[in-house]
Design a protein around this motif. Structure first.
Motif, mmCIF file in Angstrom:
data_model
loop_
_atom_site.group_PDB
_atom_site.id
_atom_site.type_symbol
_atom_site.label_atom_id
_atom_site.label_comp_id
_atom_site.label_asym_id
_atom_site.label_seq_id
_atom_site.Cartn_x
_atom_site.Cartn_y
_atom_site.Cartn_z
ATOM 1 N N ALA A 1 -1.653 4.804 -31.625
ATOM 2 C CA ALA A 1 -3.083 5.037 -31.408
ATOM 3 C C ALA A 1 -3.899 4.055 -32.250
ATOM 4 O O ALA A 1 -3.549 3.771 -33.392
ATOM 5 C CB ALA A 1 -3.451 6.465 -31.787
ATOM 6 N N PRO A 2 -4.988 3.514 -31.673
ATOM 7 C CA PRO A 2 -5.854 2.631 -32.469
ATOM 8 C C PRO A 2 -6.483 3.397 -33.633
ATOM 9 O O PRO A 2 -6.619 4.620 -33.584
ATOM 10 C CB PRO A 2 -6.934 2.194 -31.472
ATOM 11 C CG PRO A 2 -6.425 2.570 -30.131
ATOM 12 C CD PRO A 2 -5.425 3.651 -30.301
ATOM 13 N N GLU A 3 -6.835 2.675 -34.669
ATOM 14 C CA GLU A 3 -7.410 3.291 -35.876
ATOM 15 C C GLU A 3 -8.703 4.028 -35.531
ATOM 16 O O GLU A 3 -9.581 3.499 -34.855
ATOM 17 C CB GLU A 3 -7.707 2.214 -36.922
ATOM 18 C CG GLU A 3 -7.982 2.758 -38.301
ATOM 19 C CD GLU A 3 -6.787 3.464 -38.921
ATOM 20 O OE1 GLU A 3 -7.006 4.453 -39.642
ATOM 21 O OE2 GLU A 3 -5.655 3.027 -38.678
ATOM 22 N N GLY A 4 -8.802 5.277 -35.946
ATOM 23 C CA GLY A 4 -9.990 6.086 -35.694
ATOM 24 C C GLY A 4 -10.016 6.753 -34.332
ATOM 25 O O GLY A 4 -10.950 7.482 -34.022
ATOM 26 N N GLY B 1 -3.576 16.667 -36.251
ATOM 27 C CA GLY B 1 -4.277 15.541 -35.651
ATOM 28 C C GLY B 1 -3.720 15.124 -34.315
ATOM 29 O O GLY B 1 -4.350 14.348 -33.593
ATOM 30 N N SER B 2 -2.546 15.618 -33.941
ATOM 31 C CA SER B 2 -1.934 15.259 -32.667
ATOM 32 C C SER B 2 -2.546 16.077 -31.536
ATOM 33 O O SER B 2 -3.131 17.131 -31.764
ATOM 34 C CB SER B 2 -0.430 15.525 -32.705
ATOM 35 O OG SER B 2 0.179 14.765 -33.709
ATOM 36 N N ILE B 3 -2.383 15.574 -30.323
ATOM 37 C CA ILE B 3 -2.808 16.307 -29.134
ATOM 38 C C ILE B 3 -1.554 16.600 -28.318
ATOM 39 O O ILE B 3 -0.786 15.689 -27.993
ATOM 40 C CB ILE B 3 -3.820 15.504 -28.311
ATOM 41 C CG1 ILE B 3 -5.072 15.258 -29.148
ATOM 42 C CG2 ILE B 3 -4.164 16.229 -27.026
ATOM 43 C CD1 ILE B 3 -6.097 14.398 -28.474
ATOM 44 N N ILE B 4 -1.343 17.879 -28.010
ATOM 45 C CA ILE B 4 -0.139 18.307 -27.322
ATOM 46 C C ILE B 4 -0.533 19.046 -26.048
ATOM 47 O O ILE B 4 -1.396 19.922 -26.084
ATOM 48 C CB ILE B 4 0.712 19.224 -28.224
ATOM 49 C CG1 ILE B 4 1.060 18.505 -29.522
ATOM 50 C CG2 ILE B 4 1.969 19.669 -27.513
ATOM 51 C CD1 ILE B 4 1.802 19.354 -30.513
ATOM 52 N N GLY B 5 0.108 18.702 -24.942
ATOM 53 C CA GLY B 5 -0.067 19.430 -23.695
ATOM 54 C C GLY B 5 0.974 20.531 -23.628
ATOM 55 O O GLY B 5 2.148 20.258 -23.431
ATOM 56 N N VAL B 6 0.548 21.784 -23.832
ATOM 57 C CA VAL B 6 1.474 22.918 -23.876
ATOM 58 C C VAL B 6 1.501 23.572 -22.496
ATOM 59 O O VAL B 6 0.458 23.947 -21.965
ATOM 60 C CB VAL B 6 1.055 23.941 -24.956
ATOM 61 C CG1 VAL B 6 2.072 25.056 -25.052
ATOM 62 C CG2 VAL B 6 0.889 23.263 -26.303
#
Length: 144
Positions: free
Chosen positions: A66-69, A90-95
């Motif tokens: 991921a790009p910074e920010g 901080g991660s994004i997870i598709g549950v």
């Protein structure tokens, strides 16, 4: 006088069982296990299997690329029983909820809980809406 002394707004620091987030990230696996609740501690002591390990690897890769920010790319998973670890913050997870993948952004207050708690599997009941044949007042509702 009150105008001269402008107070900076102090945000409440999140702590998990008395330990701040920065310290949680620095903890070793064994030290973190000691502060988990007993069910999660038992599961983690028995070792992470192949599927949870691959999920962690994919999350690390998404964060790295991921790009910074920017937010990392979402990672899809069926592992509703995965315990949320501090490194996942901080991660994004598709549950998966049985039909679709609900995107969940992992925040600090989710540590130690399960992914499935944040992806509801049923559609909540909406009471008070008359259906076909409920009462005489609903007789004139068109079927189309």
């Amino acid at each position: 006088m009150a105008d001269q002394q402008k107070k900076k707004r102090a945000f409440r620091k999140f702590t998990y069982r008395g330990i701040e987030v920065e310290q949680l990230l620095d903890l070793s696996q064994e030290k973190f296990l000691d502060i988990l609740h007993c069910r999660a501690r038992r599961r983690m002591k028995r070792g992470l299997k192949r599927k949870p390990n691959t999920l962690l690897k994919k999350l690390r890769k998404a964060k790295r690329e991921a790009p910074e920010g920017e937010k990392p790319a979402p990672v899809k998973t069926h592992l509703r029983n995965m315990i949320i670890l501090p490194e996942m913050i901080g991660s994004i997870i598709g549950v998966y909820n049985g039909k679709t993948f609900n995107q969940v952004e992992i925040r600090t207050d989710m540590v130690g809980r399960y992914l499935g708690e944040f992806s509801i599997t049923y559609k909540p009941v909406r009471h008070g809406r008359p259906g076909i044949g409920a009462t005489n007042s609903s007789r004139f509702i068109p079927l189309k």
